[in-house]
Design a protein around this motif. Structure first.
Motif, PDB file in Angstrom:
ATOM      1  N   ARG A 166       0.825  -1.209   0.000  1.00  0.00           N
ATOM      2  CA  ARG A 166       0.000   0.000   0.000  1.00  0.00           C
ATOM      3  C   ARG A 166       0.861   1.260   0.000  1.00  0.00           C
ATOM      4  O   ARG A 166       0.523   2.263  -0.636  1.00  0.00           O
ATOM      5  CB  ARG A 166      -0.919   0.000   1.231  1.00  0.00           C
ATOM      6  CG  ARG A 166      -1.934  -1.126   1.250  1.00  0.00           C
ATOM      7  CD  ARG A 166      -2.688  -1.137   2.564  1.00  0.00           C
ATOM      8  NE  ARG A 166      -3.700  -2.179   2.611  1.00  0.00           N
ATOM      9  CZ  ARG A 166      -3.467  -3.431   2.971  1.00  0.00           C
ATOM     10  NH1 ARG A 166      -2.235  -3.791   3.312  1.00  0.00           N
ATOM     11  NH2 ARG A 166      -4.437  -4.319   2.982  1.00  0.00           N
ATOM     12  N   CYS A 244      -5.122   6.958   2.802  1.00  0.00           N
ATOM     13  CA  CYS A 244      -4.737   5.725   3.504  1.00  0.00           C
ATOM     14  C   CYS A 244      -4.936   5.967   4.996  1.00  0.00           C
ATOM     15  O   CYS A 244      -4.280   6.834   5.589  1.00  0.00           O
ATOM     16  CB  CYS A 244      -3.274   5.377   3.215  1.00  0.00           C
ATOM     17  SG  CYS A 244      -2.707   3.854   4.007  1.00  0.00           S
ATOM     18  N   GLY A 271     -12.944   2.774   4.775  1.00  0.00           N
ATOM     19  CA  GLY A 271     -11.778   2.219   4.112  1.00  0.00           C
ATOM     20  C   GLY A 271     -10.568   2.053   4.995  1.00  0.00           C
ATOM     21  O   GLY A 271      -9.486   1.700   4.501  1.00  0.00           O
ATOM     22  N   ILE A 273      -7.856   0.539   7.712  1.00  0.00           N
ATOM     23  CA  ILE A 273      -7.282  -0.778   7.999  1.00  0.00           C
ATOM     24  C   ILE A 273      -7.063  -0.869   9.503  1.00  0.00           C
ATOM     25  O   ILE A 273      -6.454   0.020  10.101  1.00  0.00           O
ATOM     26  CB  ILE A 273      -5.945  -0.967   7.265  1.00  0.00           C
ATOM     27  CG1 ILE A 273      -6.131  -0.833   5.763  1.00  0.00           C
ATOM     28  CG2 ILE A 273      -5.328  -2.319   7.616  1.00  0.00           C
ATOM     29  CD1 ILE A 273      -4.835  -0.659   5.006  1.00  0.00           C
ATOM     30  N   TYR A 275      -5.248  -2.643  12.555  1.00  0.00           N
ATOM     31  CA  TYR A 275      -3.978  -3.356  12.731  1.00  0.00           C
ATOM     32  C   TYR A 275      -3.774  -3.544  14.235  1.00  0.00           C
ATOM     33  O   TYR A 275      -3.675  -2.569  14.981  1.00  0.00           O
ATOM     34  CB  TYR A 275      -2.862  -2.513  12.129  1.00  0.00           C
ATOM     35  CG  TYR A 275      -1.514  -3.176  11.912  1.00  0.00           C
ATOM     36  CD1 TYR A 275      -1.042  -4.230  12.696  1.00  0.00           C
ATOM     37  CD2 TYR A 275      -0.668  -2.710  10.896  1.00  0.00           C
ATOM     38  CE1 TYR A 275       0.198  -4.803  12.471  1.00  0.00           C
ATOM     39  CE2 TYR A 275       0.578  -3.275  10.672  1.00  0.00           C
ATOM     40  CZ  TYR A 275       1.009  -4.325  11.457  1.00  0.00           C
ATOM     41  OH  TYR A 275       2.251  -4.878  11.254  1.00  0.00           O
ATOM     42  N   ARG A 291     -13.762  -6.302  11.652  1.00  0.00           N
ATOM     43  CA  ARG A 291     -14.309  -7.026  10.493  1.00  0.00           C
ATOM     44  C   ARG A 291     -15.829  -6.946  10.462  1.00  0.00           C
ATOM     45  O   ARG A 291     -16.422  -6.805   9.394  1.00  0.00           O
ATOM     46  CB  ARG A 291     -13.836  -8.474  10.505  1.00  0.00           C
ATOM     47  CG  ARG A 291     -12.430  -8.654   9.957  1.00  0.00           C
ATOM     48  CD  ARG A 291     -12.128 -10.107   9.662  1.00  0.00           C
ATOM     49  NE  ARG A 291     -12.104 -10.894  10.884  1.00  0.00           N
ATOM     50  CZ  ARG A 291     -11.041 -11.048  11.659  1.00  0.00           C
ATOM     51  NH1 ARG A 291      -9.909 -10.436  11.356  1.00  0.00           N
ATOM     52  NH2 ARG A 291     -11.103 -11.776  12.752  1.00  0.00           N
ATOM     53  N   PHE A 295     -14.243  -3.468   8.083  1.00  0.00           N
ATOM     54  CA  PHE A 295     -12.895  -2.995   7.838  1.00  0.00           C
ATOM     55  C   PHE A 295     -11.921  -4.139   7.580  1.00  0.00           C
ATOM     56  O   PHE A 295     -12.076  -5.238   8.128  1.00  0.00           O
ATOM     57  CB  PHE A 295     -12.395  -2.167   9.037  1.00  0.00           C
ATOM     58  CG  PHE A 295     -13.161  -0.902   9.250  1.00  0.00           C
ATOM     59  CD1 PHE A 295     -12.927   0.216   8.462  1.00  0.00           C
ATOM     60  CD2 PHE A 295     -14.145  -0.821  10.237  1.00  0.00           C
ATOM     61  CE1 PHE A 295     -13.636   1.384   8.654  1.00  0.00           C
ATOM     62  CE2 PHE A 295     -14.866   0.346  10.434  1.00  0.00           C
ATOM     63  CZ  PHE A 295     -14.611   1.452   9.640  1.00  0.00           C
ATOM     64  N   GLU A 296     -10.905  -3.874   6.773  1.00  0.00           N
ATOM     65  CA  GLU A 296      -9.814  -4.821   6.547  1.00  0.00           C
ATOM     66  C   GLU A 296      -8.962  -4.896   7.805  1.00  0.00           C
ATOM     67  O   GLU A 296      -8.833  -3.907   8.543  1.00  0.00           O
ATOM     68  CB  GLU A 296      -8.975  -4.350   5.366  1.00  0.00           C
ATOM     69  CG  GLU A 296      -7.850  -5.292   4.976  1.00  0.00           C
ATOM     70  CD  GLU A 296      -7.034  -4.764   3.810  1.00  0.00           C
ATOM     71  OE1 GLU A 296      -5.940  -5.323   3.561  1.00  0.00           O
ATOM     72  OE2 GLU A 296      -7.474  -3.785   3.172  1.00  0.00           O
ATOM     73  N   THR A 297      -8.346  -6.069   8.053  1.00  0.00           N
ATOM     74  CA  THR A 297      -7.564  -6.236   9.283  1.00  0.00           C
ATOM     75  C   THR A 297      -6.179  -6.815   9.000  1.00  0.00           C
ATOM     76  O   THR A 297      -5.974  -7.527   8.019  1.00  0.00           O
ATOM     77  CB  THR A 297      -8.280  -7.158  10.284  1.00  0.00           C
ATOM     78  OG1 THR A 297      -8.438  -8.465   9.704  1.00  0.00           O
ATOM     79  CG2 THR A 297      -9.639  -6.611  10.673  1.00  0.00           C
ATOM     80  N   ILE A 298      -5.246  -6.495   9.904  1.00  0.00           N
ATOM     81  CA  ILE A 298      -3.905  -7.084   9.921  1.00  0.00           C
ATOM     82  C   ILE A 298      -3.640  -7.530  11.346  1.00  0.00           C
ATOM     83  O   ILE A 298      -3.811  -6.737  12.287  1.00  0.00           O
ATOM     84  CB  ILE A 298      -2.825  -6.073   9.476  1.00  0.00           C
ATOM     85  CG1 ILE A 298      -3.087  -5.596   8.057  1.00  0.00           C
ATOM     86  CG2 ILE A 298      -1.434  -6.686   9.582  1.00  0.00           C
ATOM     87  CD1 ILE A 298      -2.146  -4.480   7.603  1.00  0.00           C
TER      88      ILE A 298
END
Length: 334
Positions: A166, A244, A271, A273, A275, A291, A295-298
């Motif tokens: 990214r 971002c 949008g 992320i 983490y 989630r 949302f996207e997760t790390i």
């Protein structure tokens, strides 16, 4: 029968599928080639077995929960290196004595450093790499070719690794909400600031957060009480296309034995992320709720494996075999 007896004498304390355990150490020793040794049997009578080999380890208090031995041992086995990686419990009072003893051990190649020693070891090494000096925290110590102990920070590289794809893109704006002001947050703030993020650093003590930002982050950044993010907001975010956004749990909240992290996802721009650097458990309530909110997760294994990879090269002089990361993650989560 004779061969079986010989093997039992050679590996008398080994259980199936487990690391070799030496009774006089009283802790597991992860040896990359113990499986090969078992297949080959003991050395011929009259020859002494080489029981000591080069090793590195992870130190902290507590340390039993560390996944570092499993990570490094996995790579040592894949590469077939005759080396070990151990976990060693070191208290604050015993830290200086530990470093002094390891200086005299020619088989020791270094250690990873975890809570609560990342700042205390700064005064115990011979020199600091520039990033560790800037961050003010060391998570890796290794013995250089001249015998000196070098303090490094691989947490910054480990944290940024899963974001690299990214970060190669151009963004109109980058913003990160970082929750926590401890040792891990120092590396994260330094890393994100260098990548052009505007930061909102949240902690129980906003003054501590401000001091950390003033020390490590250039530009205009902001602080907030951690409790601010626990309650819902009706803030209307602007258009985030081309931006971002990160929400990072850099605190121990949500770790096994710790209270959960209270965060309402209405504070996260569309949008974003999520983490979480916590690794025990890997699947935290923070990530689950992210989630569920879309949302996207790390997860924390991404940072853990990334920082371990940088340390591994310093310890053992080889690049870790990263092509097996999926297999490694499966092992760590089993």
């Amino acid at each position: 029968m004779a061969r079986s007896l010989l093997l039992r004498r050679c590996l008398s304390h080994r259980r199936a599928g487990r690391a070799i355990v030496r009774e006089h150490y009283g802790r597991p020793v992860h040896r990359a080639r113990h499986a090969a040794l078992a297949g080959a049997g003991c050395p011929a009578r009259g020859r002494r077995a080489r029981l000591v080999t080069i090793y590195a380890e992870v130190i902290g208090d507590p340390i039993a929960q560390s996944k570092s031995p499993a990570i490094h041992t996995f790579w040592l086995e894949k590469l077939g290196l005759d080396a070990e990686y151990r976990a060693h419990h070191v208290t604050t009072d015993g830290l200086a004595e530990y470093i002094a003893a390891r200086r005299e051990d020619t088989e020791w190649r270094g250690c990873n450093v975890t809570m609560p020693h990342k700042q205390a070891v700064l005064a115990l090494v011979d020199r600091l790499e520039p990033l560790a000096k800037r961050v003010g925290a060391v998570n890796t110590i290794h013995r250089a070719k001249d015998g000196k102990l070098v303090g490094r920070n691989t947490d910054v590289a480990g944290f940024l690794e899963p974001l690299q794809q990214r970060l190669r893109k151009q963004h109109y704006f980058r913003m990160a909400r970082v929750l926590g002001t401890g040792g891990a947050a120092r590396a994260i703030v330094a890393g994100l600031s260098a990548e052009g993020f505007t930061l909102v650093l949240a902690g129980r003590d906003p003054e501590k957060a401000r001091e950390l930002l003033d020390e490590l982050a250039e530009g205009e950044h902001h602080t907030a009480p951690l409790a601010h993010f626990a309650k819902a907001t009706d803030f209307a975010f602007d258009d985030r296309e081309g931006c971002c956004d990160l929400v990072v749990n850099a605190s121990p909240l949500g770790m096994r034995g710790q209270p959960p992290l209270a965060f309402d996802w209405s504070h996260a721009p569309p949008g974003s992320i999520a983490y979480d650097i916590v690794t025990d458990p890997v699947e935290t309530d923070f990530l689950k709720s992210a989630r569920e909110a879309g949302f996207e997760t790390i997860d924390g294994l991404s940072m853990l494996i990334g920082q371990a990879a940088a340390a591994f090269t310093h310890f053992f002089g080889e690049e870790p075999p990263r092509g097996h990361d999926d297999e490694l993650r499966a092992r760590l989560m089993a």
